[in-house]
Structure formats: C-alpha cells, structure tokens
Design a protein around this motif. Structure first.
Motif, PDB file in Angstrom:
ATOM      1  N   LEU A 123       0.839  74.616   7.743  1.00  0.00           N
ATOM      2  CA  LEU A 123       0.216  73.512   7.012  1.00  0.00           C
ATOM      3  C   LEU A 123      -1.088  73.076   7.675  1.00  0.00           C
ATOM      4  N   VAL A 124      -1.072  72.962   9.007  1.00  0.00           N
ATOM      5  CA  VAL A 124      -2.269  72.529   9.735  1.00  0.00           C
ATOM      6  C   VAL A 124      -3.384  73.561   9.591  1.00  0.00           C
ATOM      7  N   ILE A 125      -3.066  74.834   9.805  1.00  0.00           N
ATOM      8  CA  ILE A 125      -4.088  75.883   9.738  1.00  0.00           C
ATOM      9  C   ILE A 125      -4.683  75.976   8.336  1.00  0.00           C
ATOM     10  N   LEU A 126      -3.837  75.983   7.314  1.00  0.00           N
ATOM     11  CA  LEU A 126      -4.337  76.137   5.950  1.00  0.00           C
ATOM     12  C   LEU A 126      -5.064  74.881   5.458  1.00  0.00           C
ATOM     13  N   ALA A 127      -4.716  73.720   6.009  1.00  0.00           N
ATOM     14  CA  ALA A 127      -5.379  72.485   5.583  1.00  0.00           C
ATOM     15  C   ALA A 127      -6.794  72.373   6.125  1.00  0.00           C
ATOM     16  N   PHE A 128      -7.021  72.851   7.347  1.00  0.00           N
ATOM     17  CA  PHE A 128      -8.306  72.618   8.006  1.00  0.00           C
ATOM     18  C   PHE A 128      -9.209  73.850   8.070  1.00  0.00           C
ATOM     19  N   VAL A 129      -8.647  75.041   8.024  1.00  0.00           N
ATOM     20  CA  VAL A 129      -9.483  76.250   8.059  1.00  0.00           C
ATOM     21  C   VAL A 129      -9.809  76.618   6.614  1.00  0.00           C
ATOM     22  N   ARG A 130     -10.863  76.012   6.097  1.00  0.00           N
ATOM     23  CA  ARG A 130     -11.218  76.170   4.687  1.00  0.00           C
ATOM     24  C   ARG A 130     -12.588  76.818   4.494  1.00  0.00           C
ATOM     25  N   VAL A 364       3.251  89.411   1.212  1.00  0.00           N
ATOM     26  CA  VAL A 364       2.150  89.513   2.164  1.00  0.00           C
ATOM     27  C   VAL A 364       1.339  90.799   1.915  1.00  0.00           C
ATOM     28  N   LEU A 365       2.027  91.902   1.635  1.00  0.00           N
ATOM     29  CA  LEU A 365       1.317  93.153   1.345  1.00  0.00           C
ATOM     30  C   LEU A 365       0.469  93.030   0.081  1.00  0.00           C
ATOM     31  N   ARG A 366       1.001  92.364  -0.941  1.00  0.00           N
ATOM     32  CA  ARG A 366       0.235  92.169  -2.174  1.00  0.00           C
ATOM     33  C   ARG A 366      -0.991  91.296  -1.908  1.00  0.00           C
ATOM     34  N   MET A 367      -0.813  90.239  -1.116  1.00  0.00           N
ATOM     35  CA  MET A 367      -1.937  89.382  -0.749  1.00  0.00           C
ATOM     36  C   MET A 367      -3.007  90.171  -0.006  1.00  0.00           C
ATOM     37  N   SER A 368      -2.582  91.024   0.931  1.00  0.00           N
ATOM     38  CA  SER A 368      -3.522  91.829   1.711  1.00  0.00           C
ATOM     39  C   SER A 368      -4.288  92.793   0.812  1.00  0.00           C
ATOM     40  N   SER A 369      -3.581  93.418  -0.120  1.00  0.00           N
ATOM     41  CA  SER A 369      -4.223  94.348  -1.040  1.00  0.00           C
ATOM     42  C   SER A 369      -5.294  93.652  -1.874  1.00  0.00           C
ATOM     43  N   GLN A 370      -4.983  92.466  -2.372  1.00  0.00           N
ATOM     44  CA  GLN A 370      -5.958  91.712  -3.154  1.00  0.00           C
ATOM     45  C   GLN A 370      -7.162  91.325  -2.306  1.00  0.00           C
ATOM     46  N   MET A 371      -6.908  90.895  -1.067  1.00  0.00           N
ATOM     47  CA  MET A 371      -7.994  90.463  -0.206  1.00  0.00           C
ATOM     48  C   MET A 371      -8.919  91.624   0.137  1.00  0.00           C
ATOM     49  N   ILE A 372      -8.364  92.798   0.343  1.00  0.00           N
ATOM     50  CA  ILE A 372      -9.173  93.974   0.648  1.00  0.00           C
ATOM     51  C   ILE A 372     -10.097  94.303  -0.529  1.00  0.00           C
ATOM     52  N   ARG A 373      -9.576  94.185  -1.757  1.00  0.00           N
ATOM     53  CA  ARG A 373     -10.398  94.459  -2.944  1.00  0.00           C
ATOM     54  C   ARG A 373     -11.488  93.399  -3.103  1.00  0.00           C
ATOM     55  N   TRP A 374     -11.127  92.138  -2.906  1.00  0.00           N
ATOM     56  CA  TRP A 374     -12.083  91.056  -3.117  1.00  0.00           C
ATOM     57  C   TRP A 374     -13.209  91.056  -2.082  1.00  0.00           C
ATOM     58  N   THR A 375     -12.941  91.516  -0.870  1.00  0.00           N
ATOM     59  CA  THR A 375     -13.926  91.413   0.220  1.00  0.00           C
ATOM     60  C   THR A 375     -14.712  92.694   0.439  1.00  0.00           C
ATOM     61  N   ALA A 414      -0.866  82.968   9.161  1.00  0.00           N
ATOM     62  CA  ALA A 414      -1.428  81.780   8.515  1.00  0.00           C
ATOM     63  C   ALA A 414      -2.954  81.806   8.563  1.00  0.00           C
ATOM     64  N   LEU A 415      -3.510  82.222   9.705  1.00  0.00           N
ATOM     65  CA  LEU A 415      -4.967  82.291   9.834  1.00  0.00           C
ATOM     66  C   LEU A 415      -5.527  83.348   8.875  1.00  0.00           C
ATOM     67  N   TYR A 416      -4.841  84.462   8.755  1.00  0.00           N
ATOM     68  CA  TYR A 416      -5.264  85.493   7.797  1.00  0.00           C
ATOM     69  C   TYR A 416      -5.191  84.957   6.367  1.00  0.00           C
ATOM     70  N   THR A 417      -4.137  84.197   6.072  1.00  0.00           N
ATOM     71  CA  THR A 417      -3.966  83.629   4.739  1.00  0.00           C
ATOM     72  C   THR A 417      -5.069  82.632   4.415  1.00  0.00           C
ATOM     73  N   ALA A 418      -5.641  82.000   5.433  1.00  0.00           N
ATOM     74  CA  ALA A 418      -6.733  81.047   5.199  1.00  0.00           C
ATOM     75  C   ALA A 418      -7.932  81.717   4.539  1.00  0.00           C
ATOM     76  N   LEU A 419      -8.058  83.043   4.667  1.00  0.00           N
ATOM     77  CA  LEU A 419      -9.144  83.771   4.014  1.00  0.00           C
ATOM     78  C   LEU A 419      -8.900  83.945   2.524  1.00  0.00           C
ATOM     79  N   TYR A 420      -7.657  83.815   2.114  1.00  0.00           N
ATOM     80  CA  TYR A 420      -7.264  84.169   0.746  1.00  0.00           C
ATOM     81  C   TYR A 420      -7.868  83.220  -0.288  1.00  0.00           C
TER      82      TYR A 420
END
Length: 420
Positions: A123-130, A364-375, A414-420
């Motif tokens: 919660l802390v990481i996702l709230a502040f790493v925006r 998590v794998l689906r999230m990673s796949s989407q992030m790789i395509r988007w970035t 969580a830090l990786y998810t902050a990129l999503y």
C-alpha cells in the motif's frame, strides 16, 4: 529517572525522521526499502513470539502515518487497485481459515501476521511511487542499501565483530558469509534481486559517472552474494540474466560481458586462494552439498501431510508439530521447515493454496507481459525485463528454499507493479 544518551539520540532522530517522512513521503518509502534490507537477525531490537522488531518496523509505522496524513490532507486514495490484489487477499483469507484446523494456531498466527506487513508495504509503495522519477529514486535506494549491506558486512568481518550468537550449520565449515546475522542463502537472496536491474539501469543512464557507479555497484553486490557460497543464488542470478538476454540484443551484449567478468572473478578467487572467498566460490563451482538429505526428507513429509489431509493441508503453523510423526530424524535436526515455498504450500494449505498461488503467478506473468508490450522502445523497457527476470530466477530458487512471506520479494514485486 534519566534517559540514556543513546535513547535521547534515538528519539531526536525519530522525530527528525517523522518530519521528513510526513513532508517528503517518497523519501520515507526509500527508507522503508533500505530498512527492509538491513533488517536481519542481528538488527532485531525485541522479539514478540517468533516475530522480531528491528529498524524496519518503526520506518513502516512512520510511512503509514505519512500515508494517512496525506490521504486526509490531500484526498489521496489509500486503497489502490493492482493486478494481483485479489489473489493475495484470497491467499491471506485461506491461510486465516486454515488456523481453524491447525494443531498449532499460535504459530500459525505468526505465519499470517507477516502478510499484513506485506500488505502495508504494498500500500505504501503503490501510494507514493507514482512518477517515473520517484521510481528511479527507489531503484537507487535499493542499490545503495544493498551496497551498504555488503560494505557493513566487510567492515564487521574485518573488525572481528560477530553479528549474531547463532552458528548456522550451513556456514559452520567456514567460507560462507552470513552477513548481518543471516543464514548464507538468505544473505545471498537479499542481494540477488537488484543485480540485474543495477546493470540494466546503467544501460539507460546518460551520465557517465553514474553509469560506471551502477556497473561497479552491480559487480560489488554480485561478488558479495557469491561470498555466501550459495549455489541457489548463483543459479538464480544466471537464470535471470539469461532470461533478460533472450529478450533483447542490448541485454545479450551486457550478459556476455557480465559472464566474462564473472568467469574472471571465479578464476582469480579460486586460483589465488583468497581465503574464505575461495572456499565459497569452490563450493559453487564444485556443487558440494551437505551430506544429509534434509531437503528431500522434508519434501517427502510435505507430500505425506498433503496425502493424509486429503489435499486440505495441515493448516498454518502445523508443520513442526506434526513432523516428528512423519520423520523424527529430521524433527531432531535444525532443518524443521519445508525447504521451499511450493512445499510449504503443499503441506500447509493444500490444493486450494496451490490454486491460489497459481492464480497469483499467472496474474503477475500477465501483468509483466502487458508491461513489456507497453514499454517497448522506451527506457522503462529495461525495468520491464530485468525485474521480472530476477523474480523468475527467485521463483526457480524458491523450489528448494525460503518461505511464502520472505522479504524483499514482495517489496520488489510492489515496486515493479508501481510501473504498471
């Protein structure tokens, strides 16, 4: 009544830290990450049951206060949605329910409580790493903290200062670093996560001095990890590097150079016999393992518990209490835990636990796949590849070691998810 000088200093630093965190909460998140990495058996202030309270917990409390403060003043949303929220919460609920049939619900509660700390960290990481800039700051905090752990370990070793009263059997023969009072494999695991990302960040850093600093930091962290003599750490790093190298030509060039340098490090360390470091490197290269087959015996006990409960699992906290009836030899040893996350889930949480963990992994794998395509084609692509590569290396390692709530995996995710 008089306060001790160190207590006064501690209170002053705590007040200063509270002001800084509330004013600049992103710095609090950086301190949270650093404190998480520095929190080991040697830095625990007090224990409550099986839980230790060290430097991390006060920083987490400050971050939660800052989060609540900013939510009240600025209308910041406390409960963000993230892709793997539902499987994490479902897993926590199932673990809580398993306390009803556990033979030791008290220890089971000790297994459940760390999940609430994980949830608070997320919660802390996702709230502040925006923002992109804030994310890069957190990577720098992680690299700096990992280097700090390595440097402090070297200083304490040189000064002959023991960081723990515990003698780990895995390190009893010498040649295995137990940095800041950690079992060698845990010491290696804490350092392993950031290695790939440190080198990846160097690829996109424009300033030459920072780029060289990241490369130097990456190699230093890698070497310190090797001093643990952990084969799992070396293999996990190799797996993560190979996955990133398969993804992009830029990573392949980096991986080839890294492999050559690693080969030189091994050759110099082994040929010139630099003390305990040579023992650690020889252990990795020669694949020497303990003669006792504790891992396999624990895995067999996990499967038997799974079978005897018809796939329900023995419930949180029940493993050690039931182990003597399955293998008294292992129960009398120091290795009375499942030795692997998958085996922990099999024994404790059964079929439903396995399905929930599978749901979490797929999400998590689906999230990673989407992030790789988007970035693709951006600087963020480096992190979209290197961070999941490190986590997949950890996933492979986790089949033979660790527990479900290990730090710093969840913070890294969580830090990786902050990129999503």
């Amino acid at each position: 009544f008089a306060l001790k000088p160190m207590v006064v200093v501690g209170l002053v630093l705590a007040c200063v830290g509270a002001v800084v965190v509330i004013d600049r909460p992103i710095l609090g998140v950086g301190l949270l990450i650093a404190a998480r990495l520095f929190s080991t058996g040697a830095t625990v202030f007090v224990r409550i049951g099986r839980m230790g309270i060290g430097p991390f917990e006060p920083v987490l409390l400050l971050c939660l206060v800052a989060l609540a403060f900013h939510a009240a003043i600025n209308g910041k949303k406390l409960w963000r949605d993230w892709p793997w929220r539902a499987p994490l919460l479902a897993l926590m609920v199932w673990i809580a329910l398993s306390l009803m049939w556990s033979v030791n619900p008290r220890d089971g509660l000790s297994d459940l409580l760390p999940f609430f700390i994980v949830l608070a960290n997320v919660l802390v990481i996702l709230a502040f790493v925006r923002e992109w800039t804030h994310f890069k700051w957190m990577i720098w905090f992680w690299v700096g903290a990992s280097v700090g752990v390595g440097v402090l370990t070297l200083i304490l070793d040189a000064a002959g200062i023991a960081t723990t009263d515990v003698t780990f059997k895995a390190a009893s023969g010498g040649g295995r670093e137990t940095g800041l009072g950690q079992q060698p494999n845990w010491f290696a695991m804490h350092l392993m996560f950031i290695i790939h990302t440190a080198f990846g960040m160097a690829l996109i850093e424009r300033r030459r001095c920072l780029r060289l600093g990241l490369v130097a930091a990456g190699f230093f962290i890698f070497i310190m990890m090797l001093t643990s003599g952990s084969r799992g750490g070396a293999y996990a790093t190799l797996i993560g590097g190979m996955l990133a190298a398969m993804a992009h030509p830029m990573f392949r060039r980096w991986f080839v150079r890294f492999s050559l340098m690693a080969a030189v490090i091994f050759a110099v360390g082994i040929i010139f016999d630099v003390g305990d470091t040579s023992k650690a490197l020889n252990r990795i290269v020669s694949n020497i393992s303990l003669r006792q087959n504790y891992r396999q015996l624990n895995w067999l006990a996990c499967l038997q518990m799974f079978r005897d409960t018809w796939g329900l699992g023995v419930g949180a906290g029940g493993y050690e209490n039931l182990l003597p009836s399955y293998n008294n030899y292992v129960a009398q040893s120091l290795y009375t835990y499942p030795h692997g996350i998958i085996w922990e889930v099999v024994a404790h949480y059964g079929v439903i636990g396995l399905l929930l963990c599978g749901w979490l992994l797929v999400t998590v794998l689906r999230m990673s796949s989407q992030m790789i395509r988007w970035t693709k084609g951006t600087d963020v692509q480096v992190f979209a590849w290197t961070m999941p590569a490190a986590m997949l290396g950890y996933f492979a390692w986790s089949w033979v070691e660790f527990t479900l709530t290990e730090k710093p995996f969840w913070e890294f995710l969580a830090l990786y998810t902050a990129l999503y």
